[in-house]
Design a protein around this motif. Structure first.
Motif, PDB file in Angstrom:
ATOM      1  N   GLU A 139       0.821  -1.947  -0.354  1.00 43.24           N
ATOM      2  CA  GLU A 139       0.007  -0.169   0.434  1.00 43.24           C
ATOM      3  C   GLU A 139       0.818   0.887   0.450  1.00 43.24           C
ATOM      4  N   THR A 140       2.157   1.549   1.050  1.00 41.08           N
ATOM      5  CA  THR A 140       3.304   2.353   0.537  1.00 41.08           C
ATOM      6  C   THR A 140       3.923   2.243  -0.126  1.00 41.08           C
ATOM      7  N   GLU A 159       2.338   3.539  13.075  1.00 35.06           N
ATOM      8  CA  GLU A 159       2.740   4.689  12.162  1.00 35.06           C
ATOM      9  C   GLU A 159       3.938   3.964  10.939  1.00 35.06           C
ATOM     10  N   SER A 162       5.165   6.667   3.408  1.00 35.44           N
ATOM     11  CA  SER A 162       3.986   6.262   2.207  1.00 35.44           C
ATOM     12  C   SER A 162       4.593   6.862   1.720  1.00 35.44           C
ATOM     13  N   GLU A 166       2.813  11.542   2.049  1.00 36.93           N
ATOM     14  CA  GLU A 166       1.925  11.097   2.898  1.00 36.93           C
ATOM     15  C   GLU A 166       2.633   9.360   4.048  1.00 36.93           C
ATOM     16  N   ARG A 167       1.217   9.612   4.856  1.00 39.09           N
ATOM     17  CA  ARG A 167       1.438   8.274   6.243  1.00 39.09           C
ATOM     18  C   ARG A 167       0.406   7.154   5.697  1.00 39.09           C
ATOM     19  N   ALA A 168       0.839   6.216   6.453  1.00 40.49           N
ATOM     20  CA  ALA A 168      -0.001   5.138   6.548  1.00 40.49           C
ATOM     21  C   ALA A 168      -0.137   4.560   8.344  1.00 40.49           C
ATOM     22  N   THR A 181      -4.072   5.318   5.386  1.00 41.27           N
ATOM     23  CA  THR A 181      -2.627   6.044   4.428  1.00 41.27           C
ATOM     24  C   THR A 181      -3.568   7.163   3.137  1.00 41.27           C
TER      25      THR A 181
END
Length: 203
Positions: A139-140, A159, A162, A166-168, A181
């Motif tokens: 996903e990242t 955490e 990403s 972005e971050r996840a 995310t």
């Protein structure tokens, strides 16, 4: 007998004949000469109209994005999934604009829904029984690299970095990994995290 000096600006007869035989410029010739410049000007004007400057950063025109039926999509995905799929109840200002399923290298299914938040940012929820490392990498699009933990909805979320800015966040519920995310604010991350943990499985 005196010598008559020729004028300095006198042109030879042949050059004079050529000058006299050159046709005068017509209006149509002038139009065809100016036409390319006009077309170039219109081209630049069109590009300027298509672009806009926003000092606050890029924004999303929410009126031009698609809307998906989250309930219908998740019910359909839950019918074929071998794990419980949940549907978070979110504020009315949030708009679901994407829903799909993918498969991890381990052949575990991933059910995903994306929303435009009330603030115009984007968040996506991915649900899968796959391992945390595998889901994060998928996903990242980065090797999993945790940056800390966050408490939200009564659970500890790990955490990760990403793609882009972005971050996840990742947590587990009843053996299912939940990954959020996007580029939204921390408060909007918390809104989705809490709603996801409160949600009941669809069926």
């Amino acid at each position: 007998m005196g010598v008559v000096a020729e004028p300095r600006n006198q042109q030879p007869a042949q050059q004079q004949g050529q000058a006299q035989s050159r046709p005068p410029r017509t209006m149509s010739a002038m139009v065809f000469a100016i036409l390319p410049l006009v077309l170039v000007a219109f081209g630049f004007a069109g590009l300027a109209g298509m672009c806009s400057f926003n000092p606050g950063g890029p924004s999303v025109d929410t009126g031009s994005v698609p809307t998906v039926d989250v309930s219908g999509e998740l019910r359909s995905d839950a019918a074929s999934a071998d794990f419980p799929v949940v549907e978070p109840q979110l504020p009315r200002s949030w708009r679901a604009n994407s829903a799909n399923t993918t498969t991890l290298p381990s052949h575990q299914q991933v059910v995903k829904v994306g929303w435009l938040t009330g603030g115009g940012d984007y968040l996506r929820l991915a649900q899968s029984p796959g391992s945390e490392e595998e889901l994060v990498a998928a996903e990242t699009r980065k090797a999993p690299q945790a940056t800390g933990t966050v408490s939200a909805g009564g659970a500890q979320w790990v955490e990760y970095r990403s793609m882009r800015d972005e971050r996840a966040w990742v947590a587990e519920r009843a053996g299912v990994r939940l990954l959020i995310t996007g580029n939204a604010s921390e408060q909007e991350f918390r809104t989705l995290a809490e709603a996801t943990l409160r949600a009941q499985p669809v069926g």
